[in-house]
Enzyme design. Structure first.
Site, PDB file in Angstrom:
ATOM      1  N   ASP A  80      52.433  28.274  23.437  1.00 19.71           N
ATOM      2  CA  ASP A  80      53.803  28.193  23.924  1.00 19.71           C
ATOM      3  C   ASP A  80      53.862  28.292  25.464  1.00 19.71           C
ATOM      4  O   ASP A  80      53.040  28.980  26.077  1.00 19.71           O
ATOM      5  CB  ASP A  80      54.602  29.340  23.279  1.00 19.71           C
ATOM      6  CG  ASP A  80      56.077  29.057  23.206  1.00 19.71           C
ATOM      7  OD1 ASP A  80      56.471  27.894  23.377  1.00 19.71           O
ATOM      8  OD2 ASP A  80      56.848  30.010  22.967  1.00 19.71           O
ATOM      9  N   HIS A  81      54.825  27.653  26.051  1.00 18.95           N
ATOM     10  CA  HIS A  81      55.084  27.722  27.508  1.00 18.95           C
ATOM     11  C   HIS A  81      53.806  27.791  28.338  1.00 18.95           C
ATOM     12  O   HIS A  81      53.517  28.793  28.995  1.00 18.95           O
ATOM     13  CB  HIS A  81      56.014  28.891  27.822  1.00 18.95           C
ATOM     14  CG  HIS A  81      57.385  28.688  27.250  1.00 18.95           C
ATOM     15  ND1 HIS A  81      58.249  27.720  27.709  1.00 18.95           N
ATOM     16  CD2 HIS A  81      58.003  29.288  26.208  1.00 18.95           C
ATOM     17  CE1 HIS A  81      59.355  27.737  26.993  1.00 18.95           C
ATOM     18  NE2 HIS A  81      59.234  28.670  26.066  1.00 18.95           N
ATOM     19  N   ASP A 102      54.868  23.209  29.817  1.00 18.85           N
ATOM     20  CA  ASP A 102      56.160  23.519  30.429  1.00 18.85           C
ATOM     21  C   ASP A 102      56.113  23.407  31.954  1.00 18.85           C
ATOM     22  O   ASP A 102      55.712  24.334  32.642  1.00 18.85           O
ATOM     23  CB  ASP A 102      56.578  24.938  29.996  1.00 18.85           C
ATOM     24  CG  ASP A 102      57.926  25.341  30.568  1.00 18.85           C
ATOM     25  OD1 ASP A 102      58.534  24.528  31.295  1.00 18.85           O
ATOM     26  OD2 ASP A 102      58.366  26.470  30.286  1.00 18.85           O
ATOM     27  N   GLU A 134      59.200  19.722  28.369  1.00 18.43           N
ATOM     28  CA  GLU A 134      60.448  20.473  28.485  1.00 18.43           C
ATOM     29  C   GLU A 134      61.227  19.997  29.702  1.00 18.43           C
ATOM     30  O   GLU A 134      60.654  19.878  30.785  1.00 18.43           O
ATOM     31  CB  GLU A 134      60.057  21.949  28.624  1.00 18.43           C
ATOM     32  CG  GLU A 134      61.183  22.894  28.358  1.00 18.43           C
ATOM     33  CD  GLU A 134      60.682  24.322  28.109  1.00 18.43           C
ATOM     34  OE1 GLU A 134      59.620  24.514  27.486  1.00 18.43           O
ATOM     35  OE2 GLU A 134      61.372  25.238  28.554  1.00 18.43           O
ATOM     36  N   HIS A 181      66.508  31.667  27.037  1.00 21.44           N
ATOM     37  CA  HIS A 181      65.517  32.649  26.590  1.00 21.44           C
ATOM     38  C   HIS A 181      66.071  34.066  26.707  1.00 21.44           C
ATOM     39  O   HIS A 181      66.735  34.388  27.684  1.00 21.44           O
ATOM     40  CB  HIS A 181      64.252  32.557  27.452  1.00 21.44           C
ATOM     41  CG  HIS A 181      63.369  31.411  27.093  1.00 21.44           C
ATOM     42  ND1 HIS A 181      62.950  30.477  27.987  1.00 21.44           N
ATOM     43  CD2 HIS A 181      62.805  31.061  25.908  1.00 21.44           C
ATOM     44  CE1 HIS A 181      62.174  29.593  27.384  1.00 21.44           C
ATOM     45  NE2 HIS A 181      62.072  29.919  26.121  1.00 21.44           N
ATOM     46  N   GLY A 182      65.745  34.895  25.721  1.00 16.92           N
ATOM     47  CA  GLY A 182      66.115  36.304  25.770  1.00 16.92           C
ATOM     48  C   GLY A 182      67.506  36.553  25.241  1.00 16.92           C
ATOM     49  O   GLY A 182      68.196  35.639  24.764  1.00 16.92           O
ATOM     50  N   HIS A 215      64.435  26.066  21.913  1.00 11.95           N
ATOM     51  CA  HIS A 215      63.875  27.319  22.442  1.00 11.95           C
ATOM     52  C   HIS A 215      65.028  28.319  22.590  1.00 11.95           C
ATOM     53  O   HIS A 215      66.189  27.960  22.547  1.00 11.95           O
ATOM     54  CB  HIS A 215      63.223  27.076  23.809  1.00 11.95           C
ATOM     55  CG  HIS A 215      61.864  26.465  23.693  1.00 11.95           C
ATOM     56  ND1 HIS A 215      60.714  27.168  23.912  1.00 11.95           N
ATOM     57  CD2 HIS A 215      61.478  25.218  23.345  1.00 11.95           C
ATOM     58  CE1 HIS A 215      59.671  26.387  23.725  1.00 11.95           C
ATOM     59  NE2 HIS A 215      60.110  25.188  23.377  1.00 11.95           N
ATOM     60  N   GLY A 216      64.657  29.590  22.790  1.00 10.94           N
ATOM     61  CA  GLY A 216      65.689  30.606  23.042  1.00 10.94           C
ATOM     62  C   GLY A 216      66.597  30.808  21.853  1.00 10.94           C
ATOM     63  O   GLY A 216      67.808  30.987  22.008  1.00 10.94           O
ATOM     64  N   THR A 240      62.633  37.062  21.069  1.00 13.76           N
ATOM     65  CA  THR A 240      63.238  38.363  21.421  1.00 13.76           C
ATOM     66  C   THR A 240      63.619  39.164  20.176  1.00 13.76           C
ATOM     67  O   THR A 240      63.401  40.379  20.124  1.00 13.76           O
ATOM     68  CB  THR A 240      64.495  38.149  22.302  1.00 13.76           C
ATOM     69  OG1 THR A 240      64.144  37.270  23.369  1.00 13.76           O
ATOM     70  CG2 THR A 240      64.983  39.456  22.889  1.00 13.76           C
TER      71      THR A 240
HETATM   72  O1  G3H Z   1      59.370  30.123  23.353  1.00 11.88           O
HETATM   73  C1  G3H Z   1      59.959  31.140  22.933  1.00 11.88           C
HETATM   74  C2  G3H Z   1      61.352  31.053  22.592  1.00 11.88           C
HETATM   75  O2  G3H Z   1      62.012  30.013  23.142  1.00 11.88           O
HETATM   76  C3  G3H Z   1      62.060  32.278  22.218  1.00 11.88           C
HETATM   77  O3  G3H Z   1      63.322  32.512  22.792  1.00 11.88           O
HETATM   78  O4  G3H Z   1      63.293  34.984  22.934  1.00 11.88           O
HETATM   79  O5  G3H Z   1      65.434  33.731  23.023  1.00 11.88           O
HETATM   80  O6  G3H Z   1      64.137  33.876  20.917  1.00 11.88           O
HETATM   81  P1  G3H Z   1      64.071  33.859  22.400  1.00 11.88           P
HETATM   82 ZN    ZN Z   2      60.705  29.116  24.746  1.00 12.30          ZN
END
Ligand code: G3H
Ligand code: ZN
Length: 296
Positions: A80-81, A102, A134, A181-182, A215-216, A240
């Site tokens: 990831d990333h 990314d 991305e 994210h987060g 994502h996120g 998260t």
């Molecule tokens: O690549 C990881 C994610 O995009 C997780 O995002 O922490 O908001 O769930 P998140």
């Molecule tokens: Zn992500």
């Protein structure tokens, strides 16, 4: 054993999404596998560069390969990333099924140039590997944030998405569609939710015709997730909420057994707490259908 590509094709044909969960240790890995096996749905675990630095790139690949073979179960592994070509190549050589390259913080033309080069290099090494690109701004860090970033200027333009996909030849695309994210503190407390630009997802999907990853995903409104999947999202990333459950499960397990020192008597409680979160997400992404009855 089915591949990640066929898994995404099947999910798209069924109008469901595959869950992707970030892990940093065996607690989360066990929780993800157990939840997916209980529900009989394929699943993806992801490790960012930071998570790989802790677990080990080769060690993560060996763990997931071992579980996949032992249980004859479609659990896939994503780098990831990944911000550098060197670490993308390391993950590809270790056997990762997927690399999220990314370069989204770079100017658009440079993002295209670097992502295209990454696709060429990784496919030359392992033709079957999937590569994600991305574009747009979805903030950074699967952590609890004090304030919401202003993401409006970073939303993915459908015309840019089309050009990016055509020129880079990525297999999957991570757009910025209101996601971030987060989580904010208010989301952790259950008072607010993230909302998505569903029309933008639909437009990018119809013009780019590519698998899309959200994502996120943590803290996103359930109905928005359902609509996003119907509009063209095929993978949803959650980190998260996994980390929160991990922390809460561990805190409560340690509090309940203050004198216990045997890790394998303490940690299963944390596995259960993470597993509950993962199972709820998998059920949501599969629209409650959970029809993969052919899985072991
Ligand atoms: O690549 C990881 C994610 O995009 C997780 O995002 O922490 O908001 O769930 P998140
Ligand atoms: Zn992500």
């Amino acid at each position: 054993m089915q591949t990640l590509r066929t898994t995404l094709q099947q999910a798209e044909a069924r109008g469901v999404a595959v869950g992707h969960f970030n892990i940093s240790d065996l607690i989360a890995l066990k929780a993800v596998l157990e939840a997916a096996r209980d529900l009989k749905v394929p699943v993806i675990v992801g490790l960012s560069e930071g998570e790989r630095a802790f677990v080990g790139t080769h060690q993560a690949a060996a763990l997931v390969k071992g579980l996949r073979e032992e249980h004859d179960f479609p659990i896939f592994l994503n780098a990831d990333h990944t911000h550098s070509l060197t670490s993308a190549v390391e993950a590809a050589k270790a056997g990762f099924d997927w690399v999220v390259f990314d370069a989204s913080t770079l100017p658009f033309e440079e993002n295209i140039r670097q992502t295209k080069a990454a696709v060429e290099t990784l496919k030359a090494l392992r033709p079957g590997i999937l590569v994600e690109g991305e574009i747009g701004d979805i903030g950074s860090g699967s952590e609890i944030h004090d304030a919401a970033p202003d993401l409006r200027k970073g939303l993915t333009d459908p015309a840019d998405a089309r050009r990016f996909v055509k020129e880079t030849r990525v297999d999957t695309l991570a757009p910025a569609v209101g996601n971030m994210h987060g989580m904010l503190k208010s989301m952790v407390e259950g008072n607010t939710r993230k909302h998505l630009d569903i029309e933008r997802i639909r437009t990018i999907k119809s013009s780019s015709r590519i698998f899309m990853t959200l994502h996120g995903g943590s803290g996103t409104d359930d109905n928005d997730i359902r609509e996003a999947i119907a509009a063209g999202i095929t993978v949803v990333h959650i980190s998260t909420e996994v980390r929160l459950a991990w922390r809460r499960g561990l805190d409560s397990a340690l509090l309940k057994q203050p004198s216990e020192i045997v890790p394998y008597k303490i940690l299963p409680q944390a596995v259960e707490t993470v597993k509950e979160v993962v199972a709820a997400k998998l059920a949501l992404f599969d629209s409650g259908r959970l029809a993969h009855t052919a899985l072991p």
